[in-house]
Write an enzyme that holds these catalytic residues in place. Structure first.
Site, PDB file in Angstrom:
ATOM      1  N   SER A   1      99.124  80.254  53.023  1.00 36.25           N
ATOM      2  CA  SER A   1      98.946  78.971  52.427  1.00 36.25           C
ATOM      3  C   SER A   1     100.061  78.291  52.954  1.00 36.25           C
ATOM      4  O   SER A   1     101.152  78.683  52.630  1.00 36.25           O
ATOM      5  CB  SER A   1      98.658  79.068  51.181  1.00 36.25           C
ATOM      6  OG  SER A   1      97.738  77.693  50.741  1.00 36.25           O
ATOM      7  N   GLU A   2      99.857  76.918  53.363  1.00 36.82           N
ATOM      8  CA  GLU A   2     101.302  76.546  54.047  1.00 36.82           C
ATOM      9  C   GLU A   2     102.141  75.865  53.140  1.00 36.82           C
ATOM     10  O   GLU A   2     103.296  75.666  53.547  1.00 36.82           O
ATOM     11  CB  GLU A   2     100.572  75.254  55.005  1.00 36.82           C
ATOM     12  CG  GLU A   2      99.731  74.139  54.486  1.00 36.82           C
ATOM     13  CD  GLU A   2      98.523  74.230  54.557  1.00 36.82           C
ATOM     14  OE1 GLU A   2      97.867  75.680  54.396  1.00 36.82           O
ATOM     15  OE2 GLU A   2      97.490  73.367  54.271  1.00 36.82           O
ATOM     16  N   ASN A   3     101.853  75.783  51.734  1.00 37.91           N
ATOM     17  CA  ASN A   3     102.977  75.369  50.991  1.00 37.91           C
ATOM     18  C   ASN A   3     104.091  76.718  50.796  1.00 37.91           C
ATOM     19  O   ASN A   3     105.091  76.366  50.341  1.00 37.91           O
ATOM     20  CB  ASN A   3     102.396  75.079  49.648  1.00 37.91           C
ATOM     21  CG  ASN A   3     101.375  76.250  49.059  1.00 37.91           C
ATOM     22  OD1 ASN A   3     100.853  76.888  49.593  1.00 37.91           O
ATOM     23  ND2 ASN A   3     101.590  76.537  47.476  1.00 37.91           N
TER      24      ASN A   3
ATOM     25  N   SER B   1     107.546  77.973  56.560  1.00 38.14           N
ATOM     26  CA  SER B   1     105.965  78.286  56.469  1.00 38.14           C
ATOM     27  C   SER B   1     105.594  77.713  57.765  1.00 38.14           C
ATOM     28  O   SER B   1     104.691  78.250  58.532  1.00 38.14           O
ATOM     29  CB  SER B   1     105.323  77.556  55.347  1.00 38.14           C
ATOM     30  OG  SER B   1     104.039  77.528  55.348  1.00 38.14           O
TER      31      SER B   1
END
Lengths: 219, 229
Positions: free
Chosen positions: A45-47, A87
């Site tokens: 998840s890109e966070n 990320s």
């Protein structure tokens, strides 16, 4: 015809053992529910997390552990947490093997629009532009037509673009299509019970049909 | 040098009208909620705020939007905030939307002394308009400039009085890169300890990037989308 769950199920068949996968908000998120037991897939998840697990139980809820859709999540054994620059280094550096995301429109050359409707809805692109610009393998998960019944598979996107010539494959409620930039949408599979004619009628961009088009296998 | 300050109000001393601030956090996760509350109380206005999101109507940066203290917002995703949308559509709020990865890297670059970099994100879209384009390995990239701020405000889990920081979970997000990019960086932490109490091997943000630090009390840590199975 497939529902949203069916679309997610069909996409789950594209997953391969050992892949790191980024799932967008909406239908793509559902793909995590259908990973075949025979393979290992790690969700990013890109966070800032690799090894995202299922939603927590009420007792497990942690305000400091969310996904990019801002939902509370859990971390699986072996998970890793990192900052936003790291990320997107994973994403830009092509260390993530598959990106699945939703779209408002896709063109038959692989352009995608999914972040803005001028004058109406401006929520921002979030990580979508970085994801589509860099991912080697992008699958769009969406309904074939919009709420007004108009095709979302066009010869040219009418909405502001998120990325150009980047979409490789599209899974809709009606079909699986491959984007061949020179020739258009190549029809690979029909959803159960859907005819080639229905797909033709619902597709505004160039559609390539070669021989008999098989029906999707979902289980 | 004494980095420790008593509270959020003391920490934001020197922030004045018209300044550019970076604020860590993703959604409401890992936001410096004590400093945001102090800014809301201060009445400092015409701020340019760089943050991935803009909070919700009644928490996070939404509080500074309600009180119209923000003139310009630089962010990647601003849904979930009706007041934001209203001010943007009416033209009261200037908005610069940036792809999330470019936003993170622009902050990192600003802190790392790299003035600009090329990225493929946004090429062929509105984001790429007016920006220098160069091809690398047959693929077009656009030039993105580094970002810095008068003050960067970050939130960490633990910190020591030398400014070393450790984050928890995905509350890390933009905090480490923004901590690097502030001319003055303020860190608010849930637990402030003496030097030596944190394992140097576990430090995420080295104290060199932090000029002021304090321990906040009674963190609300509001959850935007509580989702359970």
């Amino acid at each position: 015809m497939l529902d949203k769950t069916g679309i997610a199920k069909r996409i789950s068949r594209e997953l391969q053992d050992g892949w790191y996968v980024n799932l967008g908000i909406g239908i793509p998120t559902l793909v995590a529910n259908f990973v075949p037991e025979s393979i290992d897939v790690t969700f990013q998840s890109e966070n800032g997390i690799l090894g995202m697990g299922p939603f927590p139980t009420e007792e497990e809820v942690d305000a400091d552990l969310i996904n990019a859709g801002k939902q509370t999540i859990t971390a699986l054994p072996g998970a890793a947490i990192f900052d936003s620059a790291t990320s997107f280094a994973m994403i830009r550096g092509q260390h993530i093997q598959l990106t699945v995301l939703g779209a408002m429109e896709v063109s038959d050359t692989g352009d995608i629009a999914n972040w803005k409707i001028p004058g109406k809805l401006v929520k921002g692109m979030g990580g979508a532009m970085d994801l589509v610009a860099s991912a080697e393998n992008i699958i769009v998960a969406m309904m074939h037509t919009n709420r007004a019944g108009e095709s979302k598979l066009l010869s040219e996107c009418s909405l502001p673009l998120t990325g150009v010539k980047c979409v490789k494959k599209i899974v809709t409620n009606l079909a699986v299509l491959e984007v061949t930039p020179d020739r258009g949408f190549r029809l690979l599979e029909r959803a159960p019970g859907v005819t080639v004619q229905q797909i033709k009628d619902a597709t505004a961009g160039r559609l390539v049909i070669e021989g008999d088009v098989p029906e999707m296998q979902l289980d | 040098m004494q980095k420790r300050v008593s509270d959020a109000r003391a920490a934001i001393a020197g922030i004045t009208d018209g300044m550019t601030l970076m604020l860590g956090g993703f959604g409401l996760c890992g936001i410096p909620e004590k400093c945001i509350a102090a800014l809301a109380e201060s009445g400092i206005k015409d701020l340019t705020c760089i943050s991935n999101n803009a909070g919700v109507d009644d928490f996070g940066l939404g509080l500074l939007l309600q009180s119209r203290q923000i003139r310009k917002m630089i962010a990647s995703y601003v849904g979930e905030n009706a007041e934001f949308e209203r001010q943007m559509l009416s033209g009261d709020l200037e908005v610069d939307l940036i792809p999330q990865g470019s936003l993170a890297e622009r902050c990192r670059a600003g802190g790392a002394g790299i003035p600009a970099f090329f990225t493929p994100a946004g090429y062929g879209t509105e984001v790429g308009e007016g920006k220098e384009v160069r091809e690398f390995n047959g693929k077009p990239h656009i030039l993105e400039m580094a970002l810095t701020a008068d003050f960067a405000i970050v939130k960490a889990w633990k910190g020591d009085t030398d400014g070393n920081l450790i984050y928890k979970g995905t509350a890390r997000n933009f905090n480490p890169v923004m901590a690097m990019a502030g001319r003055i960086t303020i860190a608010e932490v849930e637990e402030l300890v003496e030097p030596g109490e944190l394992d140097p091997n576990h430090i995420h943000t080295p104290g060199v990037f932090v000029q002021r630090i304090f321990q906040g009390q009674d963190y609300e840590k509001r959850i935007e989308k509580r989702t359970t199975r």
